[in-house]
Design a protein around this motif. Structure first.
Motif, short mmCIF file in Angstrom:
data_model
loop_
_atom_site.label_atom_id
_atom_site.label_comp_id
_atom_site.label_asym_id
_atom_site.label_seq_id
_atom_site.Cartn_x
_atom_site.Cartn_y
_atom_site.Cartn_z
N ARG A 122 0.81 -1.21 0.00
CA ARG A 122 0.00 0.00 0.00
C ARG A 122 0.85 1.26 0.00
NH1 ARG A 122 -3.38 1.53 3.50
NH2 ARG A 122 -4.69 2.45 1.93
N ARG A 123 2.16 1.08 0.23
CA ARG A 123 3.00 2.28 0.17
C ARG A 123 3.30 2.68 -1.27
NH1 ARG A 123 7.50 2.34 4.90
NH2 ARG A 123 6.07 2.98 6.52
N MET A 124 2.83 1.90 -2.20
CA MET A 124 2.95 2.26 -3.61
C MET A 124 4.41 2.32 -4.04
SD MET A 124 -0.25 2.91 -4.20
CE MET A 124 -0.06 3.63 -5.79
N GLU A 125 5.27 1.59 -3.39
CA GLU A 125 6.69 1.72 -3.69
C GLU A 125 7.31 0.41 -4.15
OE1 GLU A 125 8.37 3.33 -0.16
OE2 GLU A 125 6.98 5.00 -0.16
N VAL A 126 6.47 -0.58 -4.37
CA VAL A 126 6.99 -1.90 -4.69
C VAL A 126 6.91 -2.12 -6.19
CG1 VAL A 126 6.72 -4.35 -4.24
CG2 VAL A 126 6.09 -2.68 -2.49
#
Lengths: 319, 230
Positions: free
Chosen positions: A180-184
């Protein structure tokens, strides 16, 4: 055989199973809660600690047709197998407890000091011998990723879980909030967990990728299922992530793609306000509101039985 | 009320920030006295005079919670040699109040008492303070020139008015291809709901957030390895 807090049960005795729930937990016990930020209101942390109220929720679940729950609270934030055993007896539902560890803020400090092998030995013991003096055994492992990438102490736990999984055969259930951190890259931590576990020699069919419905991508979910993983829609009812109707349509679409043997359904209940006594639907939400949506889309009772009975039994089976 | 962020379902990922000492700066935004002094700052005094204390209870409580984190971050960042910048609403000597300042009545002279900072995060010698005509730090061309002249690729941000000023600054940085990372428990919104909503909203707009505890851990990696990918 499936290992519950009251001892082993046969796969065919498990019944309808919610594979990702909390029954008894208190996030405030987390040893590194500073990593959760100092501006968060502790009153909003996950907590279920009233025996009678929780027992009443479990009884309602039993009355609605439930047979078992996987309690995914790990050591580090209030896991208590004796209390789970008393609740299991009170409500007459099977409860499977979880070894391994939750996200970094909740990982006990000894994990810092121990080698990966020693952590693996410790959690292997929780499956094979029991937890502490209770002697009650866990039935699966958990690995959780809070960071944007699989790294540091969360990677250490993942590797220890991989070793312990290969020794015991118990499944690994995962927490993937890092997605959900949108960083993967690729959009889901589950893909990275799978890559690492495969690299460690874990059979993908023993991996339950959790929280896939926080940020679902049908192509990613299909590829995880193609690898053999279970894909677990386990925040059903939490519509700030995704609407339940969207979840139902995704489950239906995945069934249409041939993945019914990889799907499992749960709620991840963990706060009073999500319970019936708190004005919500508790552990009965799927029965009361989600299965009707699936049926309306044409999902059959046999397919529902596969997702809610057969798949959990297969996932939790320890040979 | 349920707040959803459907955009996240069709966004790929956030670009990683390659943090190095020479390509990164720390921005303290709107941490000057008017917003950040809970006893004698402009906002605190005005709220008391107007009997609006209850309306700002969340804000001053949150300000209290972030207060210990700001000097911790500042000390760690300075210790590594990362540049520190200040930007705050108001005007310097020789500048006229902006239309925004005229409209809000926040016509603060930054060379006077309203330009003062709490002792714990006073600018050190050589650390520039930029006046801010409106919500965004980039509304001051000297600030944008500073970023360009110093080839700043990443801005670490803490401060007040998360839901207005910091949000605006970070979005404008993003539009210009400059990465930003908000230290989310060293930034404060006007209400607790605003804090949660804005942090969530910003994250889904592809801006990064880290708590102080996490951020200090990342600076340790930077210290040991010379760079850190966030």
């Amino acid at each position: 055989m499936i290992q519950t807090v009251l001892g082993p049960v046969k796969e065919e005795e498990l019944g309808v199973c919610l594979p990702h729930e909390h029954i008894w937990c208190d996030q405030n016990y987390g040893p590194r809660m500073n990593l959760m930020g100092t501006t968060r209101d502790p009153a909003g942390f996950m907590k279920l600690d009233n025996f009678d109220r929780v027992a009443s929720e479990l009884k309602a679940y039993k009355a609605a047709g439930g047979g078992a729950l996987v309690e995914v609270t790990c050591d580090g934030w209030g896991r208590d197998l004796d209390t789970l055993a008393r609740l299991s007896e009170a409500a007459e539902v099977h409860i499977v407890s979880t070894s391994g560890y939750y996200i970094e803020p909740h990982i006990p400090y000894f994990v810092d000091d121990w080698s990966v092998e020693r952590v693996a030995d410790h959690i292997t013991g929780e499956i094979e011998k029991g937890v502490g003096e209770s002697g009650r055994r866990c039935g699966l492992f958990k690995s959780a990723i809070h960071r944007a990438r699989v790294e540091a102490i969360e990677l250490k736990v993942l590797k220890a879980v991989a070793i312990a999984q290969k020794r015991t055969g118990a499944a690994i259930t995962t927490h993937t909030t890092g997605s959900r951190r949108m960083e993967v890259p690729g959009g889901t931590v589950g893909v990275h967990q799978l890559e690492i576990l495969k690299g460690e020699g874990v059979d993908p069919s023993r991996l339950i990728v959790g929280h896939v419905d926080e940020r679902p991508d049908i192509d990613v979910l299909s590829s995880l299922a193609d690898e053999g993983c279970f894909i677990q829609f386990d925040v059903i009812g939490k519509e700030h992530y995704v609407l339940d109707q969207t979840r139902a349509e995704l489950v239906h679409a995945l069934i249409e793609r041939g993945y019914v043997n990889h799907l499992m359904l749960s709620h991840d209940r963990n706060r009073d306000y999500e319970m019936r006594y708190g004005g919500s639907t508790g552990y009965c939400h799927i029965f009361e509101t989600f299965l009707p949506r699936l049926r309306q889309l044409g999902v059959s009772d046999e397919q529902i039985n596969t997702m809610m009975v057969l798949n959990p039994a297969r996932a939790l089976s320890i040979n | 009320m349920m707040i959803r962020h459907p955009l996240t379902l069709v966004i790929k990922e956030t670009r990683p920030l390659d943090i190095r000492v020479d390509n990164t700066c720390l921005l303290l935004q709107d941490l000057h006295s008017p917003f950040a002094d809970p006893s004698d700052g402009w906002l605190a005094r005005r709220v008391r005079e107007k009997v609006l204390m209850r309306e700002f209870e969340d804000y001053f409580r949150l300000l209290e919670l972030i207060t210990p984190n700001i000097p911790q971050v500042l000390e760690a960042v300075r210790g590594l040699g990362i540049r520190v910048l200040y930007s705050c609403l108001g005007h310097r000597k020789g500048e006229s109040p902006s239309p925004f300042q005229e409209a809000t009545g926040w016509t603060w002279d930054l060379d006077g008492l309203n330009g003062a900072y709490p002792e714990a995060w006073q600018p050190a010698q050589g650390e520039p303070m930029f006046s801010k005509p409106g919500w965004s730090a980039l509304a001051n061309p000297e600030f944008t020139s500073f970023l360009a002249d110093n080839r700043i690729a990443n801005v670490l941000v803490m401060g007040t008015m998360l839901d207005f000023g910091i949000r605006q600054t970070c979005i404008e940085l993003s539009d210009r291809g400059i990465g930003s990372l908000i230290i989310s428990d060293a930034a404060v919104a006007l209400t607790r709901e605003g804090q949660d909503y804005t942090a969530d909203n910003i994250a889904h707009g592809l801006i990064k957030l880290r708590y102080t505890g996490e951020f200090l851990g990342l600076l340790e990696v930077l210290k040991q390895e010379g760079s850190v990918l966030i």
